[in-house]
Design an enzyme around this catalytic site. Structure first.
Site: not given
Length: 385
Positions: A363-365
């Site tokens: 998540g978040e990259g």
């Protein structure tokens, strides 16, 4: 440089810890085993501790907390119930986008319900064919003759999707291409044409994930956030905050894993003595402690850079997210190993810590993409184009 929490931060942390221990911790294993959603009463209670709207200005109904304080609270929640942390983070992200770029009408209409915990939000960006390459979303939005907007498309892996009351959706303008052709709008789950299907997952069972379907969903003209085509310039502002939040969430899980391992190593006996007395176990404990502390330092370093508005906050947040999420998984793995066969069962919490930590490197990259961005900041050469 002062590495200690100030008196206000420590008081907030201690107050939250007492509530979590007394009211929340007893629910976790039962709810996770049954895959029941975190009770809304628990979500609402987080408002009193600055965990809903914590970073928003007081003028918008928030608490105006610095990132260092908010991160401290996030780590505390994550150490007790990562599912609760996940739900809070996504609703807070939506609230931040609304407060930062929404019109006065949108803020007045939606923020009060979000900030008192009555409304759960989602952030609809990922699609079946779009993950890291988020600028190429395929969900479409077009202007209707009435002046409103019509949305068509699918979103997937959306946290809070099955239970959201409203959300922010990213969609491509019919005539637009690239990141500059994407807009973001507020939608409500009760709007005709919207539906959501739940998706099972490995961990954080009480924070639901879903696939969203938009079939001619019509939203009012005023539900556009900012100007058409500005979605990514709006979202970029909150990307670094999101990565710092993930670092603190990972820190919380790692701390819980370490404490569980220490308890077990002191109590479990083999060959007539506690297993904590064996050198190989002590080596694992030393590795875990080091991983936790390096994660803590990077998390607070990133938060401090955000609070100070330092020009290198983006790379610091990226490094904090990447290191802490990898470290949390490693610490959880070592905690499970120290528990031996017991760690592979649901009798102890470490198998849940391992499952709950696993998504943080995605998540978040993804951490692979994050690594490229970190290197790019030093080399000035992009590996993505």
């Amino acid at each position: 440089m002062d590495f200690l929490l100030d008196s206000t931060q420590q008081a907030l942390k201690d107050s939250l810890a007492r509530y979590l221990e007394a009211e929340v911790a007893p629910l976790v294993e039962r709810y996770e085993a049954a895959k029941e959603v975190v009770p809304r009463s628990v979500v609402r209670a987080m408002r009193d501790y600055g965990l809903i709207g914590g970073l928003l200005p007081e003028a918008d109904g928030g608490f105006g907390l610095p990132m260092t304080t908010y991160g401290t609270l996030i780590a505390e929640v994550a150490s007790t119930w990562p599912s609760l942390r996940g739900m809070l983070s996504v609703s807070n992200l939506a609230a931040s986008v609304l407060a930062g770029a929404g019109s006065a009408g949108l803020r007045e209409k939606y923020l009060p319900a979000i900030l008192d915990g009555r409304a759960i939000c989602c952030f609809a960006l990922s699609e079946p064919g779009i993950g890291s390459d988020a600028a190429n979303v395929q969900t479409r939005v077009e202007r209707m003759p009435s002046g409103g907007w019509r949305i068509n498309g699918r979103k997937i892996y959306i946290t809070n999707g099955p239970i959201c009351d409203l959300g922010i959706v990213f969609a491509r303008n019919v005539s637009g291409e690239g990141a500059g052709g994407v807009s973001c709008l507020v939608f409500e789950s009760g709007m005709p044409g919207f539906s959501c299907s739940p998706i099972g997952k490995m961990g954080m069972h009480c924070c639901p994930l879903g696939e969203l379907l938009f079939e001619d969903v019509e939203v009012p003209a005023e539900n556009l956030i900012g100007e058409p085509g500005q979605a990514f310039s709006i979202a970029k502002k909150y990307l670094n905050i999101g990565r710092s939040v993930v670092a603190f969430a990972a820190l919380g899980i790692a701390e819980s894993s370490l404490q569980a391992a220490l308890r077990f190593a002191r109590e479990r006996e083999q060959f007539g003595r506690p297993i904590g007395g064996f050198q190989l176990v002590q080596q694992m404990v030393a590795d875990m402690m080091t991983q936790v502390e390096t994660s803590r330092l990077l998390a607070y370093r990133s938060a401090d850079a955000l609070d100070r508005g330092l020009p290198d906050n983006a790379v610091l947040c990226a490094m904090a997210k990447r290191h802490a999420s990898d470290a949390a998984l490693r610490v959880a793995e070592l905690a499970l190993q120290i528990h031996g066969g017991a760690g592979y069962t649901s009798l102890f919490p470490v198998e849940r810590h391992y499952r709950d930590a696993r998504h943080l490197s995605i998540g978040e990259g993804t951490n692979q993409i994050i690594g490229l961005l970190i290197a790019q900041s030093a080399l000035g050469i992009s590996a993505l184009r």
